[in-house]
Design a protein around this motif. Sequence first.
Motif, PDB file in Angstrom:
ATOM      1  N   LEU A  45      34.734  37.371  43.755  1.00  0.00           N
ATOM      2  CA  LEU A  45      34.325  38.090  42.548  1.00  0.00           C
ATOM      3  C   LEU A  45      35.425  38.090  41.498  1.00  0.00           C
ATOM      4  O   LEU A  45      35.159  37.928  40.298  1.00  0.00           O
ATOM      5  N   LEU A  46      36.665  38.268  41.938  1.00  0.00           N
ATOM      6  CA  LEU A  46      37.799  38.232  41.012  1.00  0.00           C
ATOM      7  C   LEU A  46      37.929  36.849  40.389  1.00  0.00           C
ATOM      8  O   LEU A  46      38.172  36.717  39.173  1.00  0.00           O
ATOM      9  N   TYR A  47      37.756  35.825  41.202  1.00  0.00           N
ATOM     10  CA  TYR A  47      37.834  34.443  40.717  1.00  0.00           C
ATOM     11  C   TYR A  47      36.766  34.176  39.660  1.00  0.00           C
ATOM     12  O   TYR A  47      37.058  33.659  38.574  1.00  0.00           O
ATOM     13  N   ASP A  48      35.527  34.570  39.957  1.00  0.00           N
ATOM     14  CA  ASP A  48      34.441  34.364  38.999  1.00  0.00           C
ATOM     15  C   ASP A  48      34.678  35.155  37.715  1.00  0.00           C
ATOM     16  O   ASP A  48      34.412  34.661  36.615  1.00  0.00           O
ATOM     17  N   ASN A  55      38.306  40.501  32.386  1.00  0.00           N
ATOM     18  CA  ASN A  55      39.531  41.075  32.932  1.00  0.00           C
ATOM     19  C   ASN A  55      39.307  42.409  33.632  1.00  0.00           C
ATOM     20  O   ASN A  55      40.199  43.262  33.658  1.00  0.00           O
ATOM     21  N   ARG A  56      38.136  42.601  34.196  1.00  0.00           N
ATOM     22  CA  ARG A  56      37.868  43.854  34.905  1.00  0.00           C
ATOM     23  C   ARG A  56      38.902  44.076  35.998  1.00  0.00           C
ATOM     24  O   ARG A  56      39.428  43.129  36.584  1.00  0.00           O
ATOM     25  N   ILE A  62      36.193  45.585  40.785  1.00  0.00           N
ATOM     26  CA  ILE A  62      35.761  44.452  41.600  1.00  0.00           C
ATOM     27  C   ILE A  62      35.546  44.873  43.048  1.00  0.00           C
ATOM     28  O   ILE A  62      34.596  44.412  43.708  1.00  0.00           O
ATOM     29  N   MET A  63      36.386  45.761  43.565  1.00  0.00           N
ATOM     30  CA  MET A  63      36.172  46.254  44.921  1.00  0.00           C
ATOM     31  C   MET A  63      34.848  47.007  45.012  1.00  0.00           C
ATOM     32  O   MET A  63      34.113  46.891  46.000  1.00  0.00           O
ATOM     33  N   GLY A  64      34.535  47.771  43.963  1.00  0.00           N
ATOM     34  CA  GLY A  64      33.242  48.455  43.931  1.00  0.00           C
ATOM     35  C   GLY A  64      32.086  47.475  43.888  1.00  0.00           C
ATOM     36  O   GLY A  64      31.053  47.680  44.541  1.00  0.00           O
ATOM     37  N   SER A  77      22.526  44.521  36.134  1.00  0.00           N
ATOM     38  CA  SER A  77      23.894  44.727  36.583  1.00  0.00           C
ATOM     39  C   SER A  77      24.727  43.467  36.364  1.00  0.00           C
ATOM     40  O   SER A  77      24.217  42.347  36.480  1.00  0.00           O
ATOM     41  N   ASP A  78      26.013  43.657  36.052  1.00  0.00           N
ATOM     42  CA  ASP A  78      26.909  42.510  35.905  1.00  0.00           C
ATOM     43  C   ASP A  78      27.821  42.361  37.116  1.00  0.00           C
ATOM     44  O   ASP A  78      28.760  41.565  37.107  1.00  0.00           O
ATOM     45  N   ALA A  79      27.545  43.116  38.185  1.00  0.00           N
ATOM     46  CA  ALA A  79      28.395  43.075  39.380  1.00  0.00           C
ATOM     47  C   ALA A  79      28.380  41.713  40.050  1.00  0.00           C
ATOM     48  O   ALA A  79      29.367  41.310  40.672  1.00  0.00           O
TER      49      ALA A  79
END
Length: 260
Positions: free
Chosen positions: A163-166, A173-174, A179-181, A245-247
């Motif tokens: 998720l961080l990579y994407d 820059n969230r 990202i853990m959520g 959602s953008d998660a």
Amino acid sequence: MNDDLFMTRAEMKARAKDRLNHPGVRLKLALALILPVVIMLILNIVVGMGLKQVMDQVTSLSDADFINRVQQATMDTQKKSLFANLLTFYFFTGVSLTTLDVVRNPDRPLRVFDIMFKLFNSTYFFSMLIMYVLVTLIVGVGSAFFYVPGIIFGLGLRLVYFLLYDARQRGDNRGAFTIMGDSWRLMRGYKADLLVMYLSFIPWYLLSALTLGLAELYVTPYIQATIAVFYEQVRIRYAADNPDSDAADGPREGQNHMDD
């Protein structure tokens, strides 16, 4: 994409194998793993030699000196392990994220150097470091309570690096906690599936142990590619069920995942 929404565990593994079997992919991923595997082997040898030296001196040391030597050897080992673990984290995670690229586009060009140092840049280095520290602390604290909470935390946060990579690929820059959520939400209802997936790899883990880590050159790309397929499945399903959602946002439309 409907066929992608209902892949079984066997189909996910088959998809991973298919992507890895594209010309040059498996070889280049294996070559990128040589350095971290060598680091692991050297660490094991150094630790073993240090312990052997202490044991060889057992008869000539007093009880107090022996305890001090063991404590010193333990501290030295922990320092070396911390450094080696951090280095191997970056190398192994670089391979893991490259398998995600390959799962999405198996024909993309790969270079061994780029795979090895994929995260050694301003876009990913510090973000990944912060995430690694946070996840390690959370899983470590959870593991202190009879291991089960640690396992649950580890499974729920397994997707954070993807998720961080994407997110960084999109220029998003969230923060780490967001990202853990996102990972926790995406993994709701899938933790048991991922656990069973990991358990199905036990024979491969045993092979790696029996070969002192050399089999990692083959095993790691296969396992990581399978987890990358799993991530895509969960992400696509979540996005379909939660369109607002953008998660679970993936890369930008048409992005080829080539690093700058």
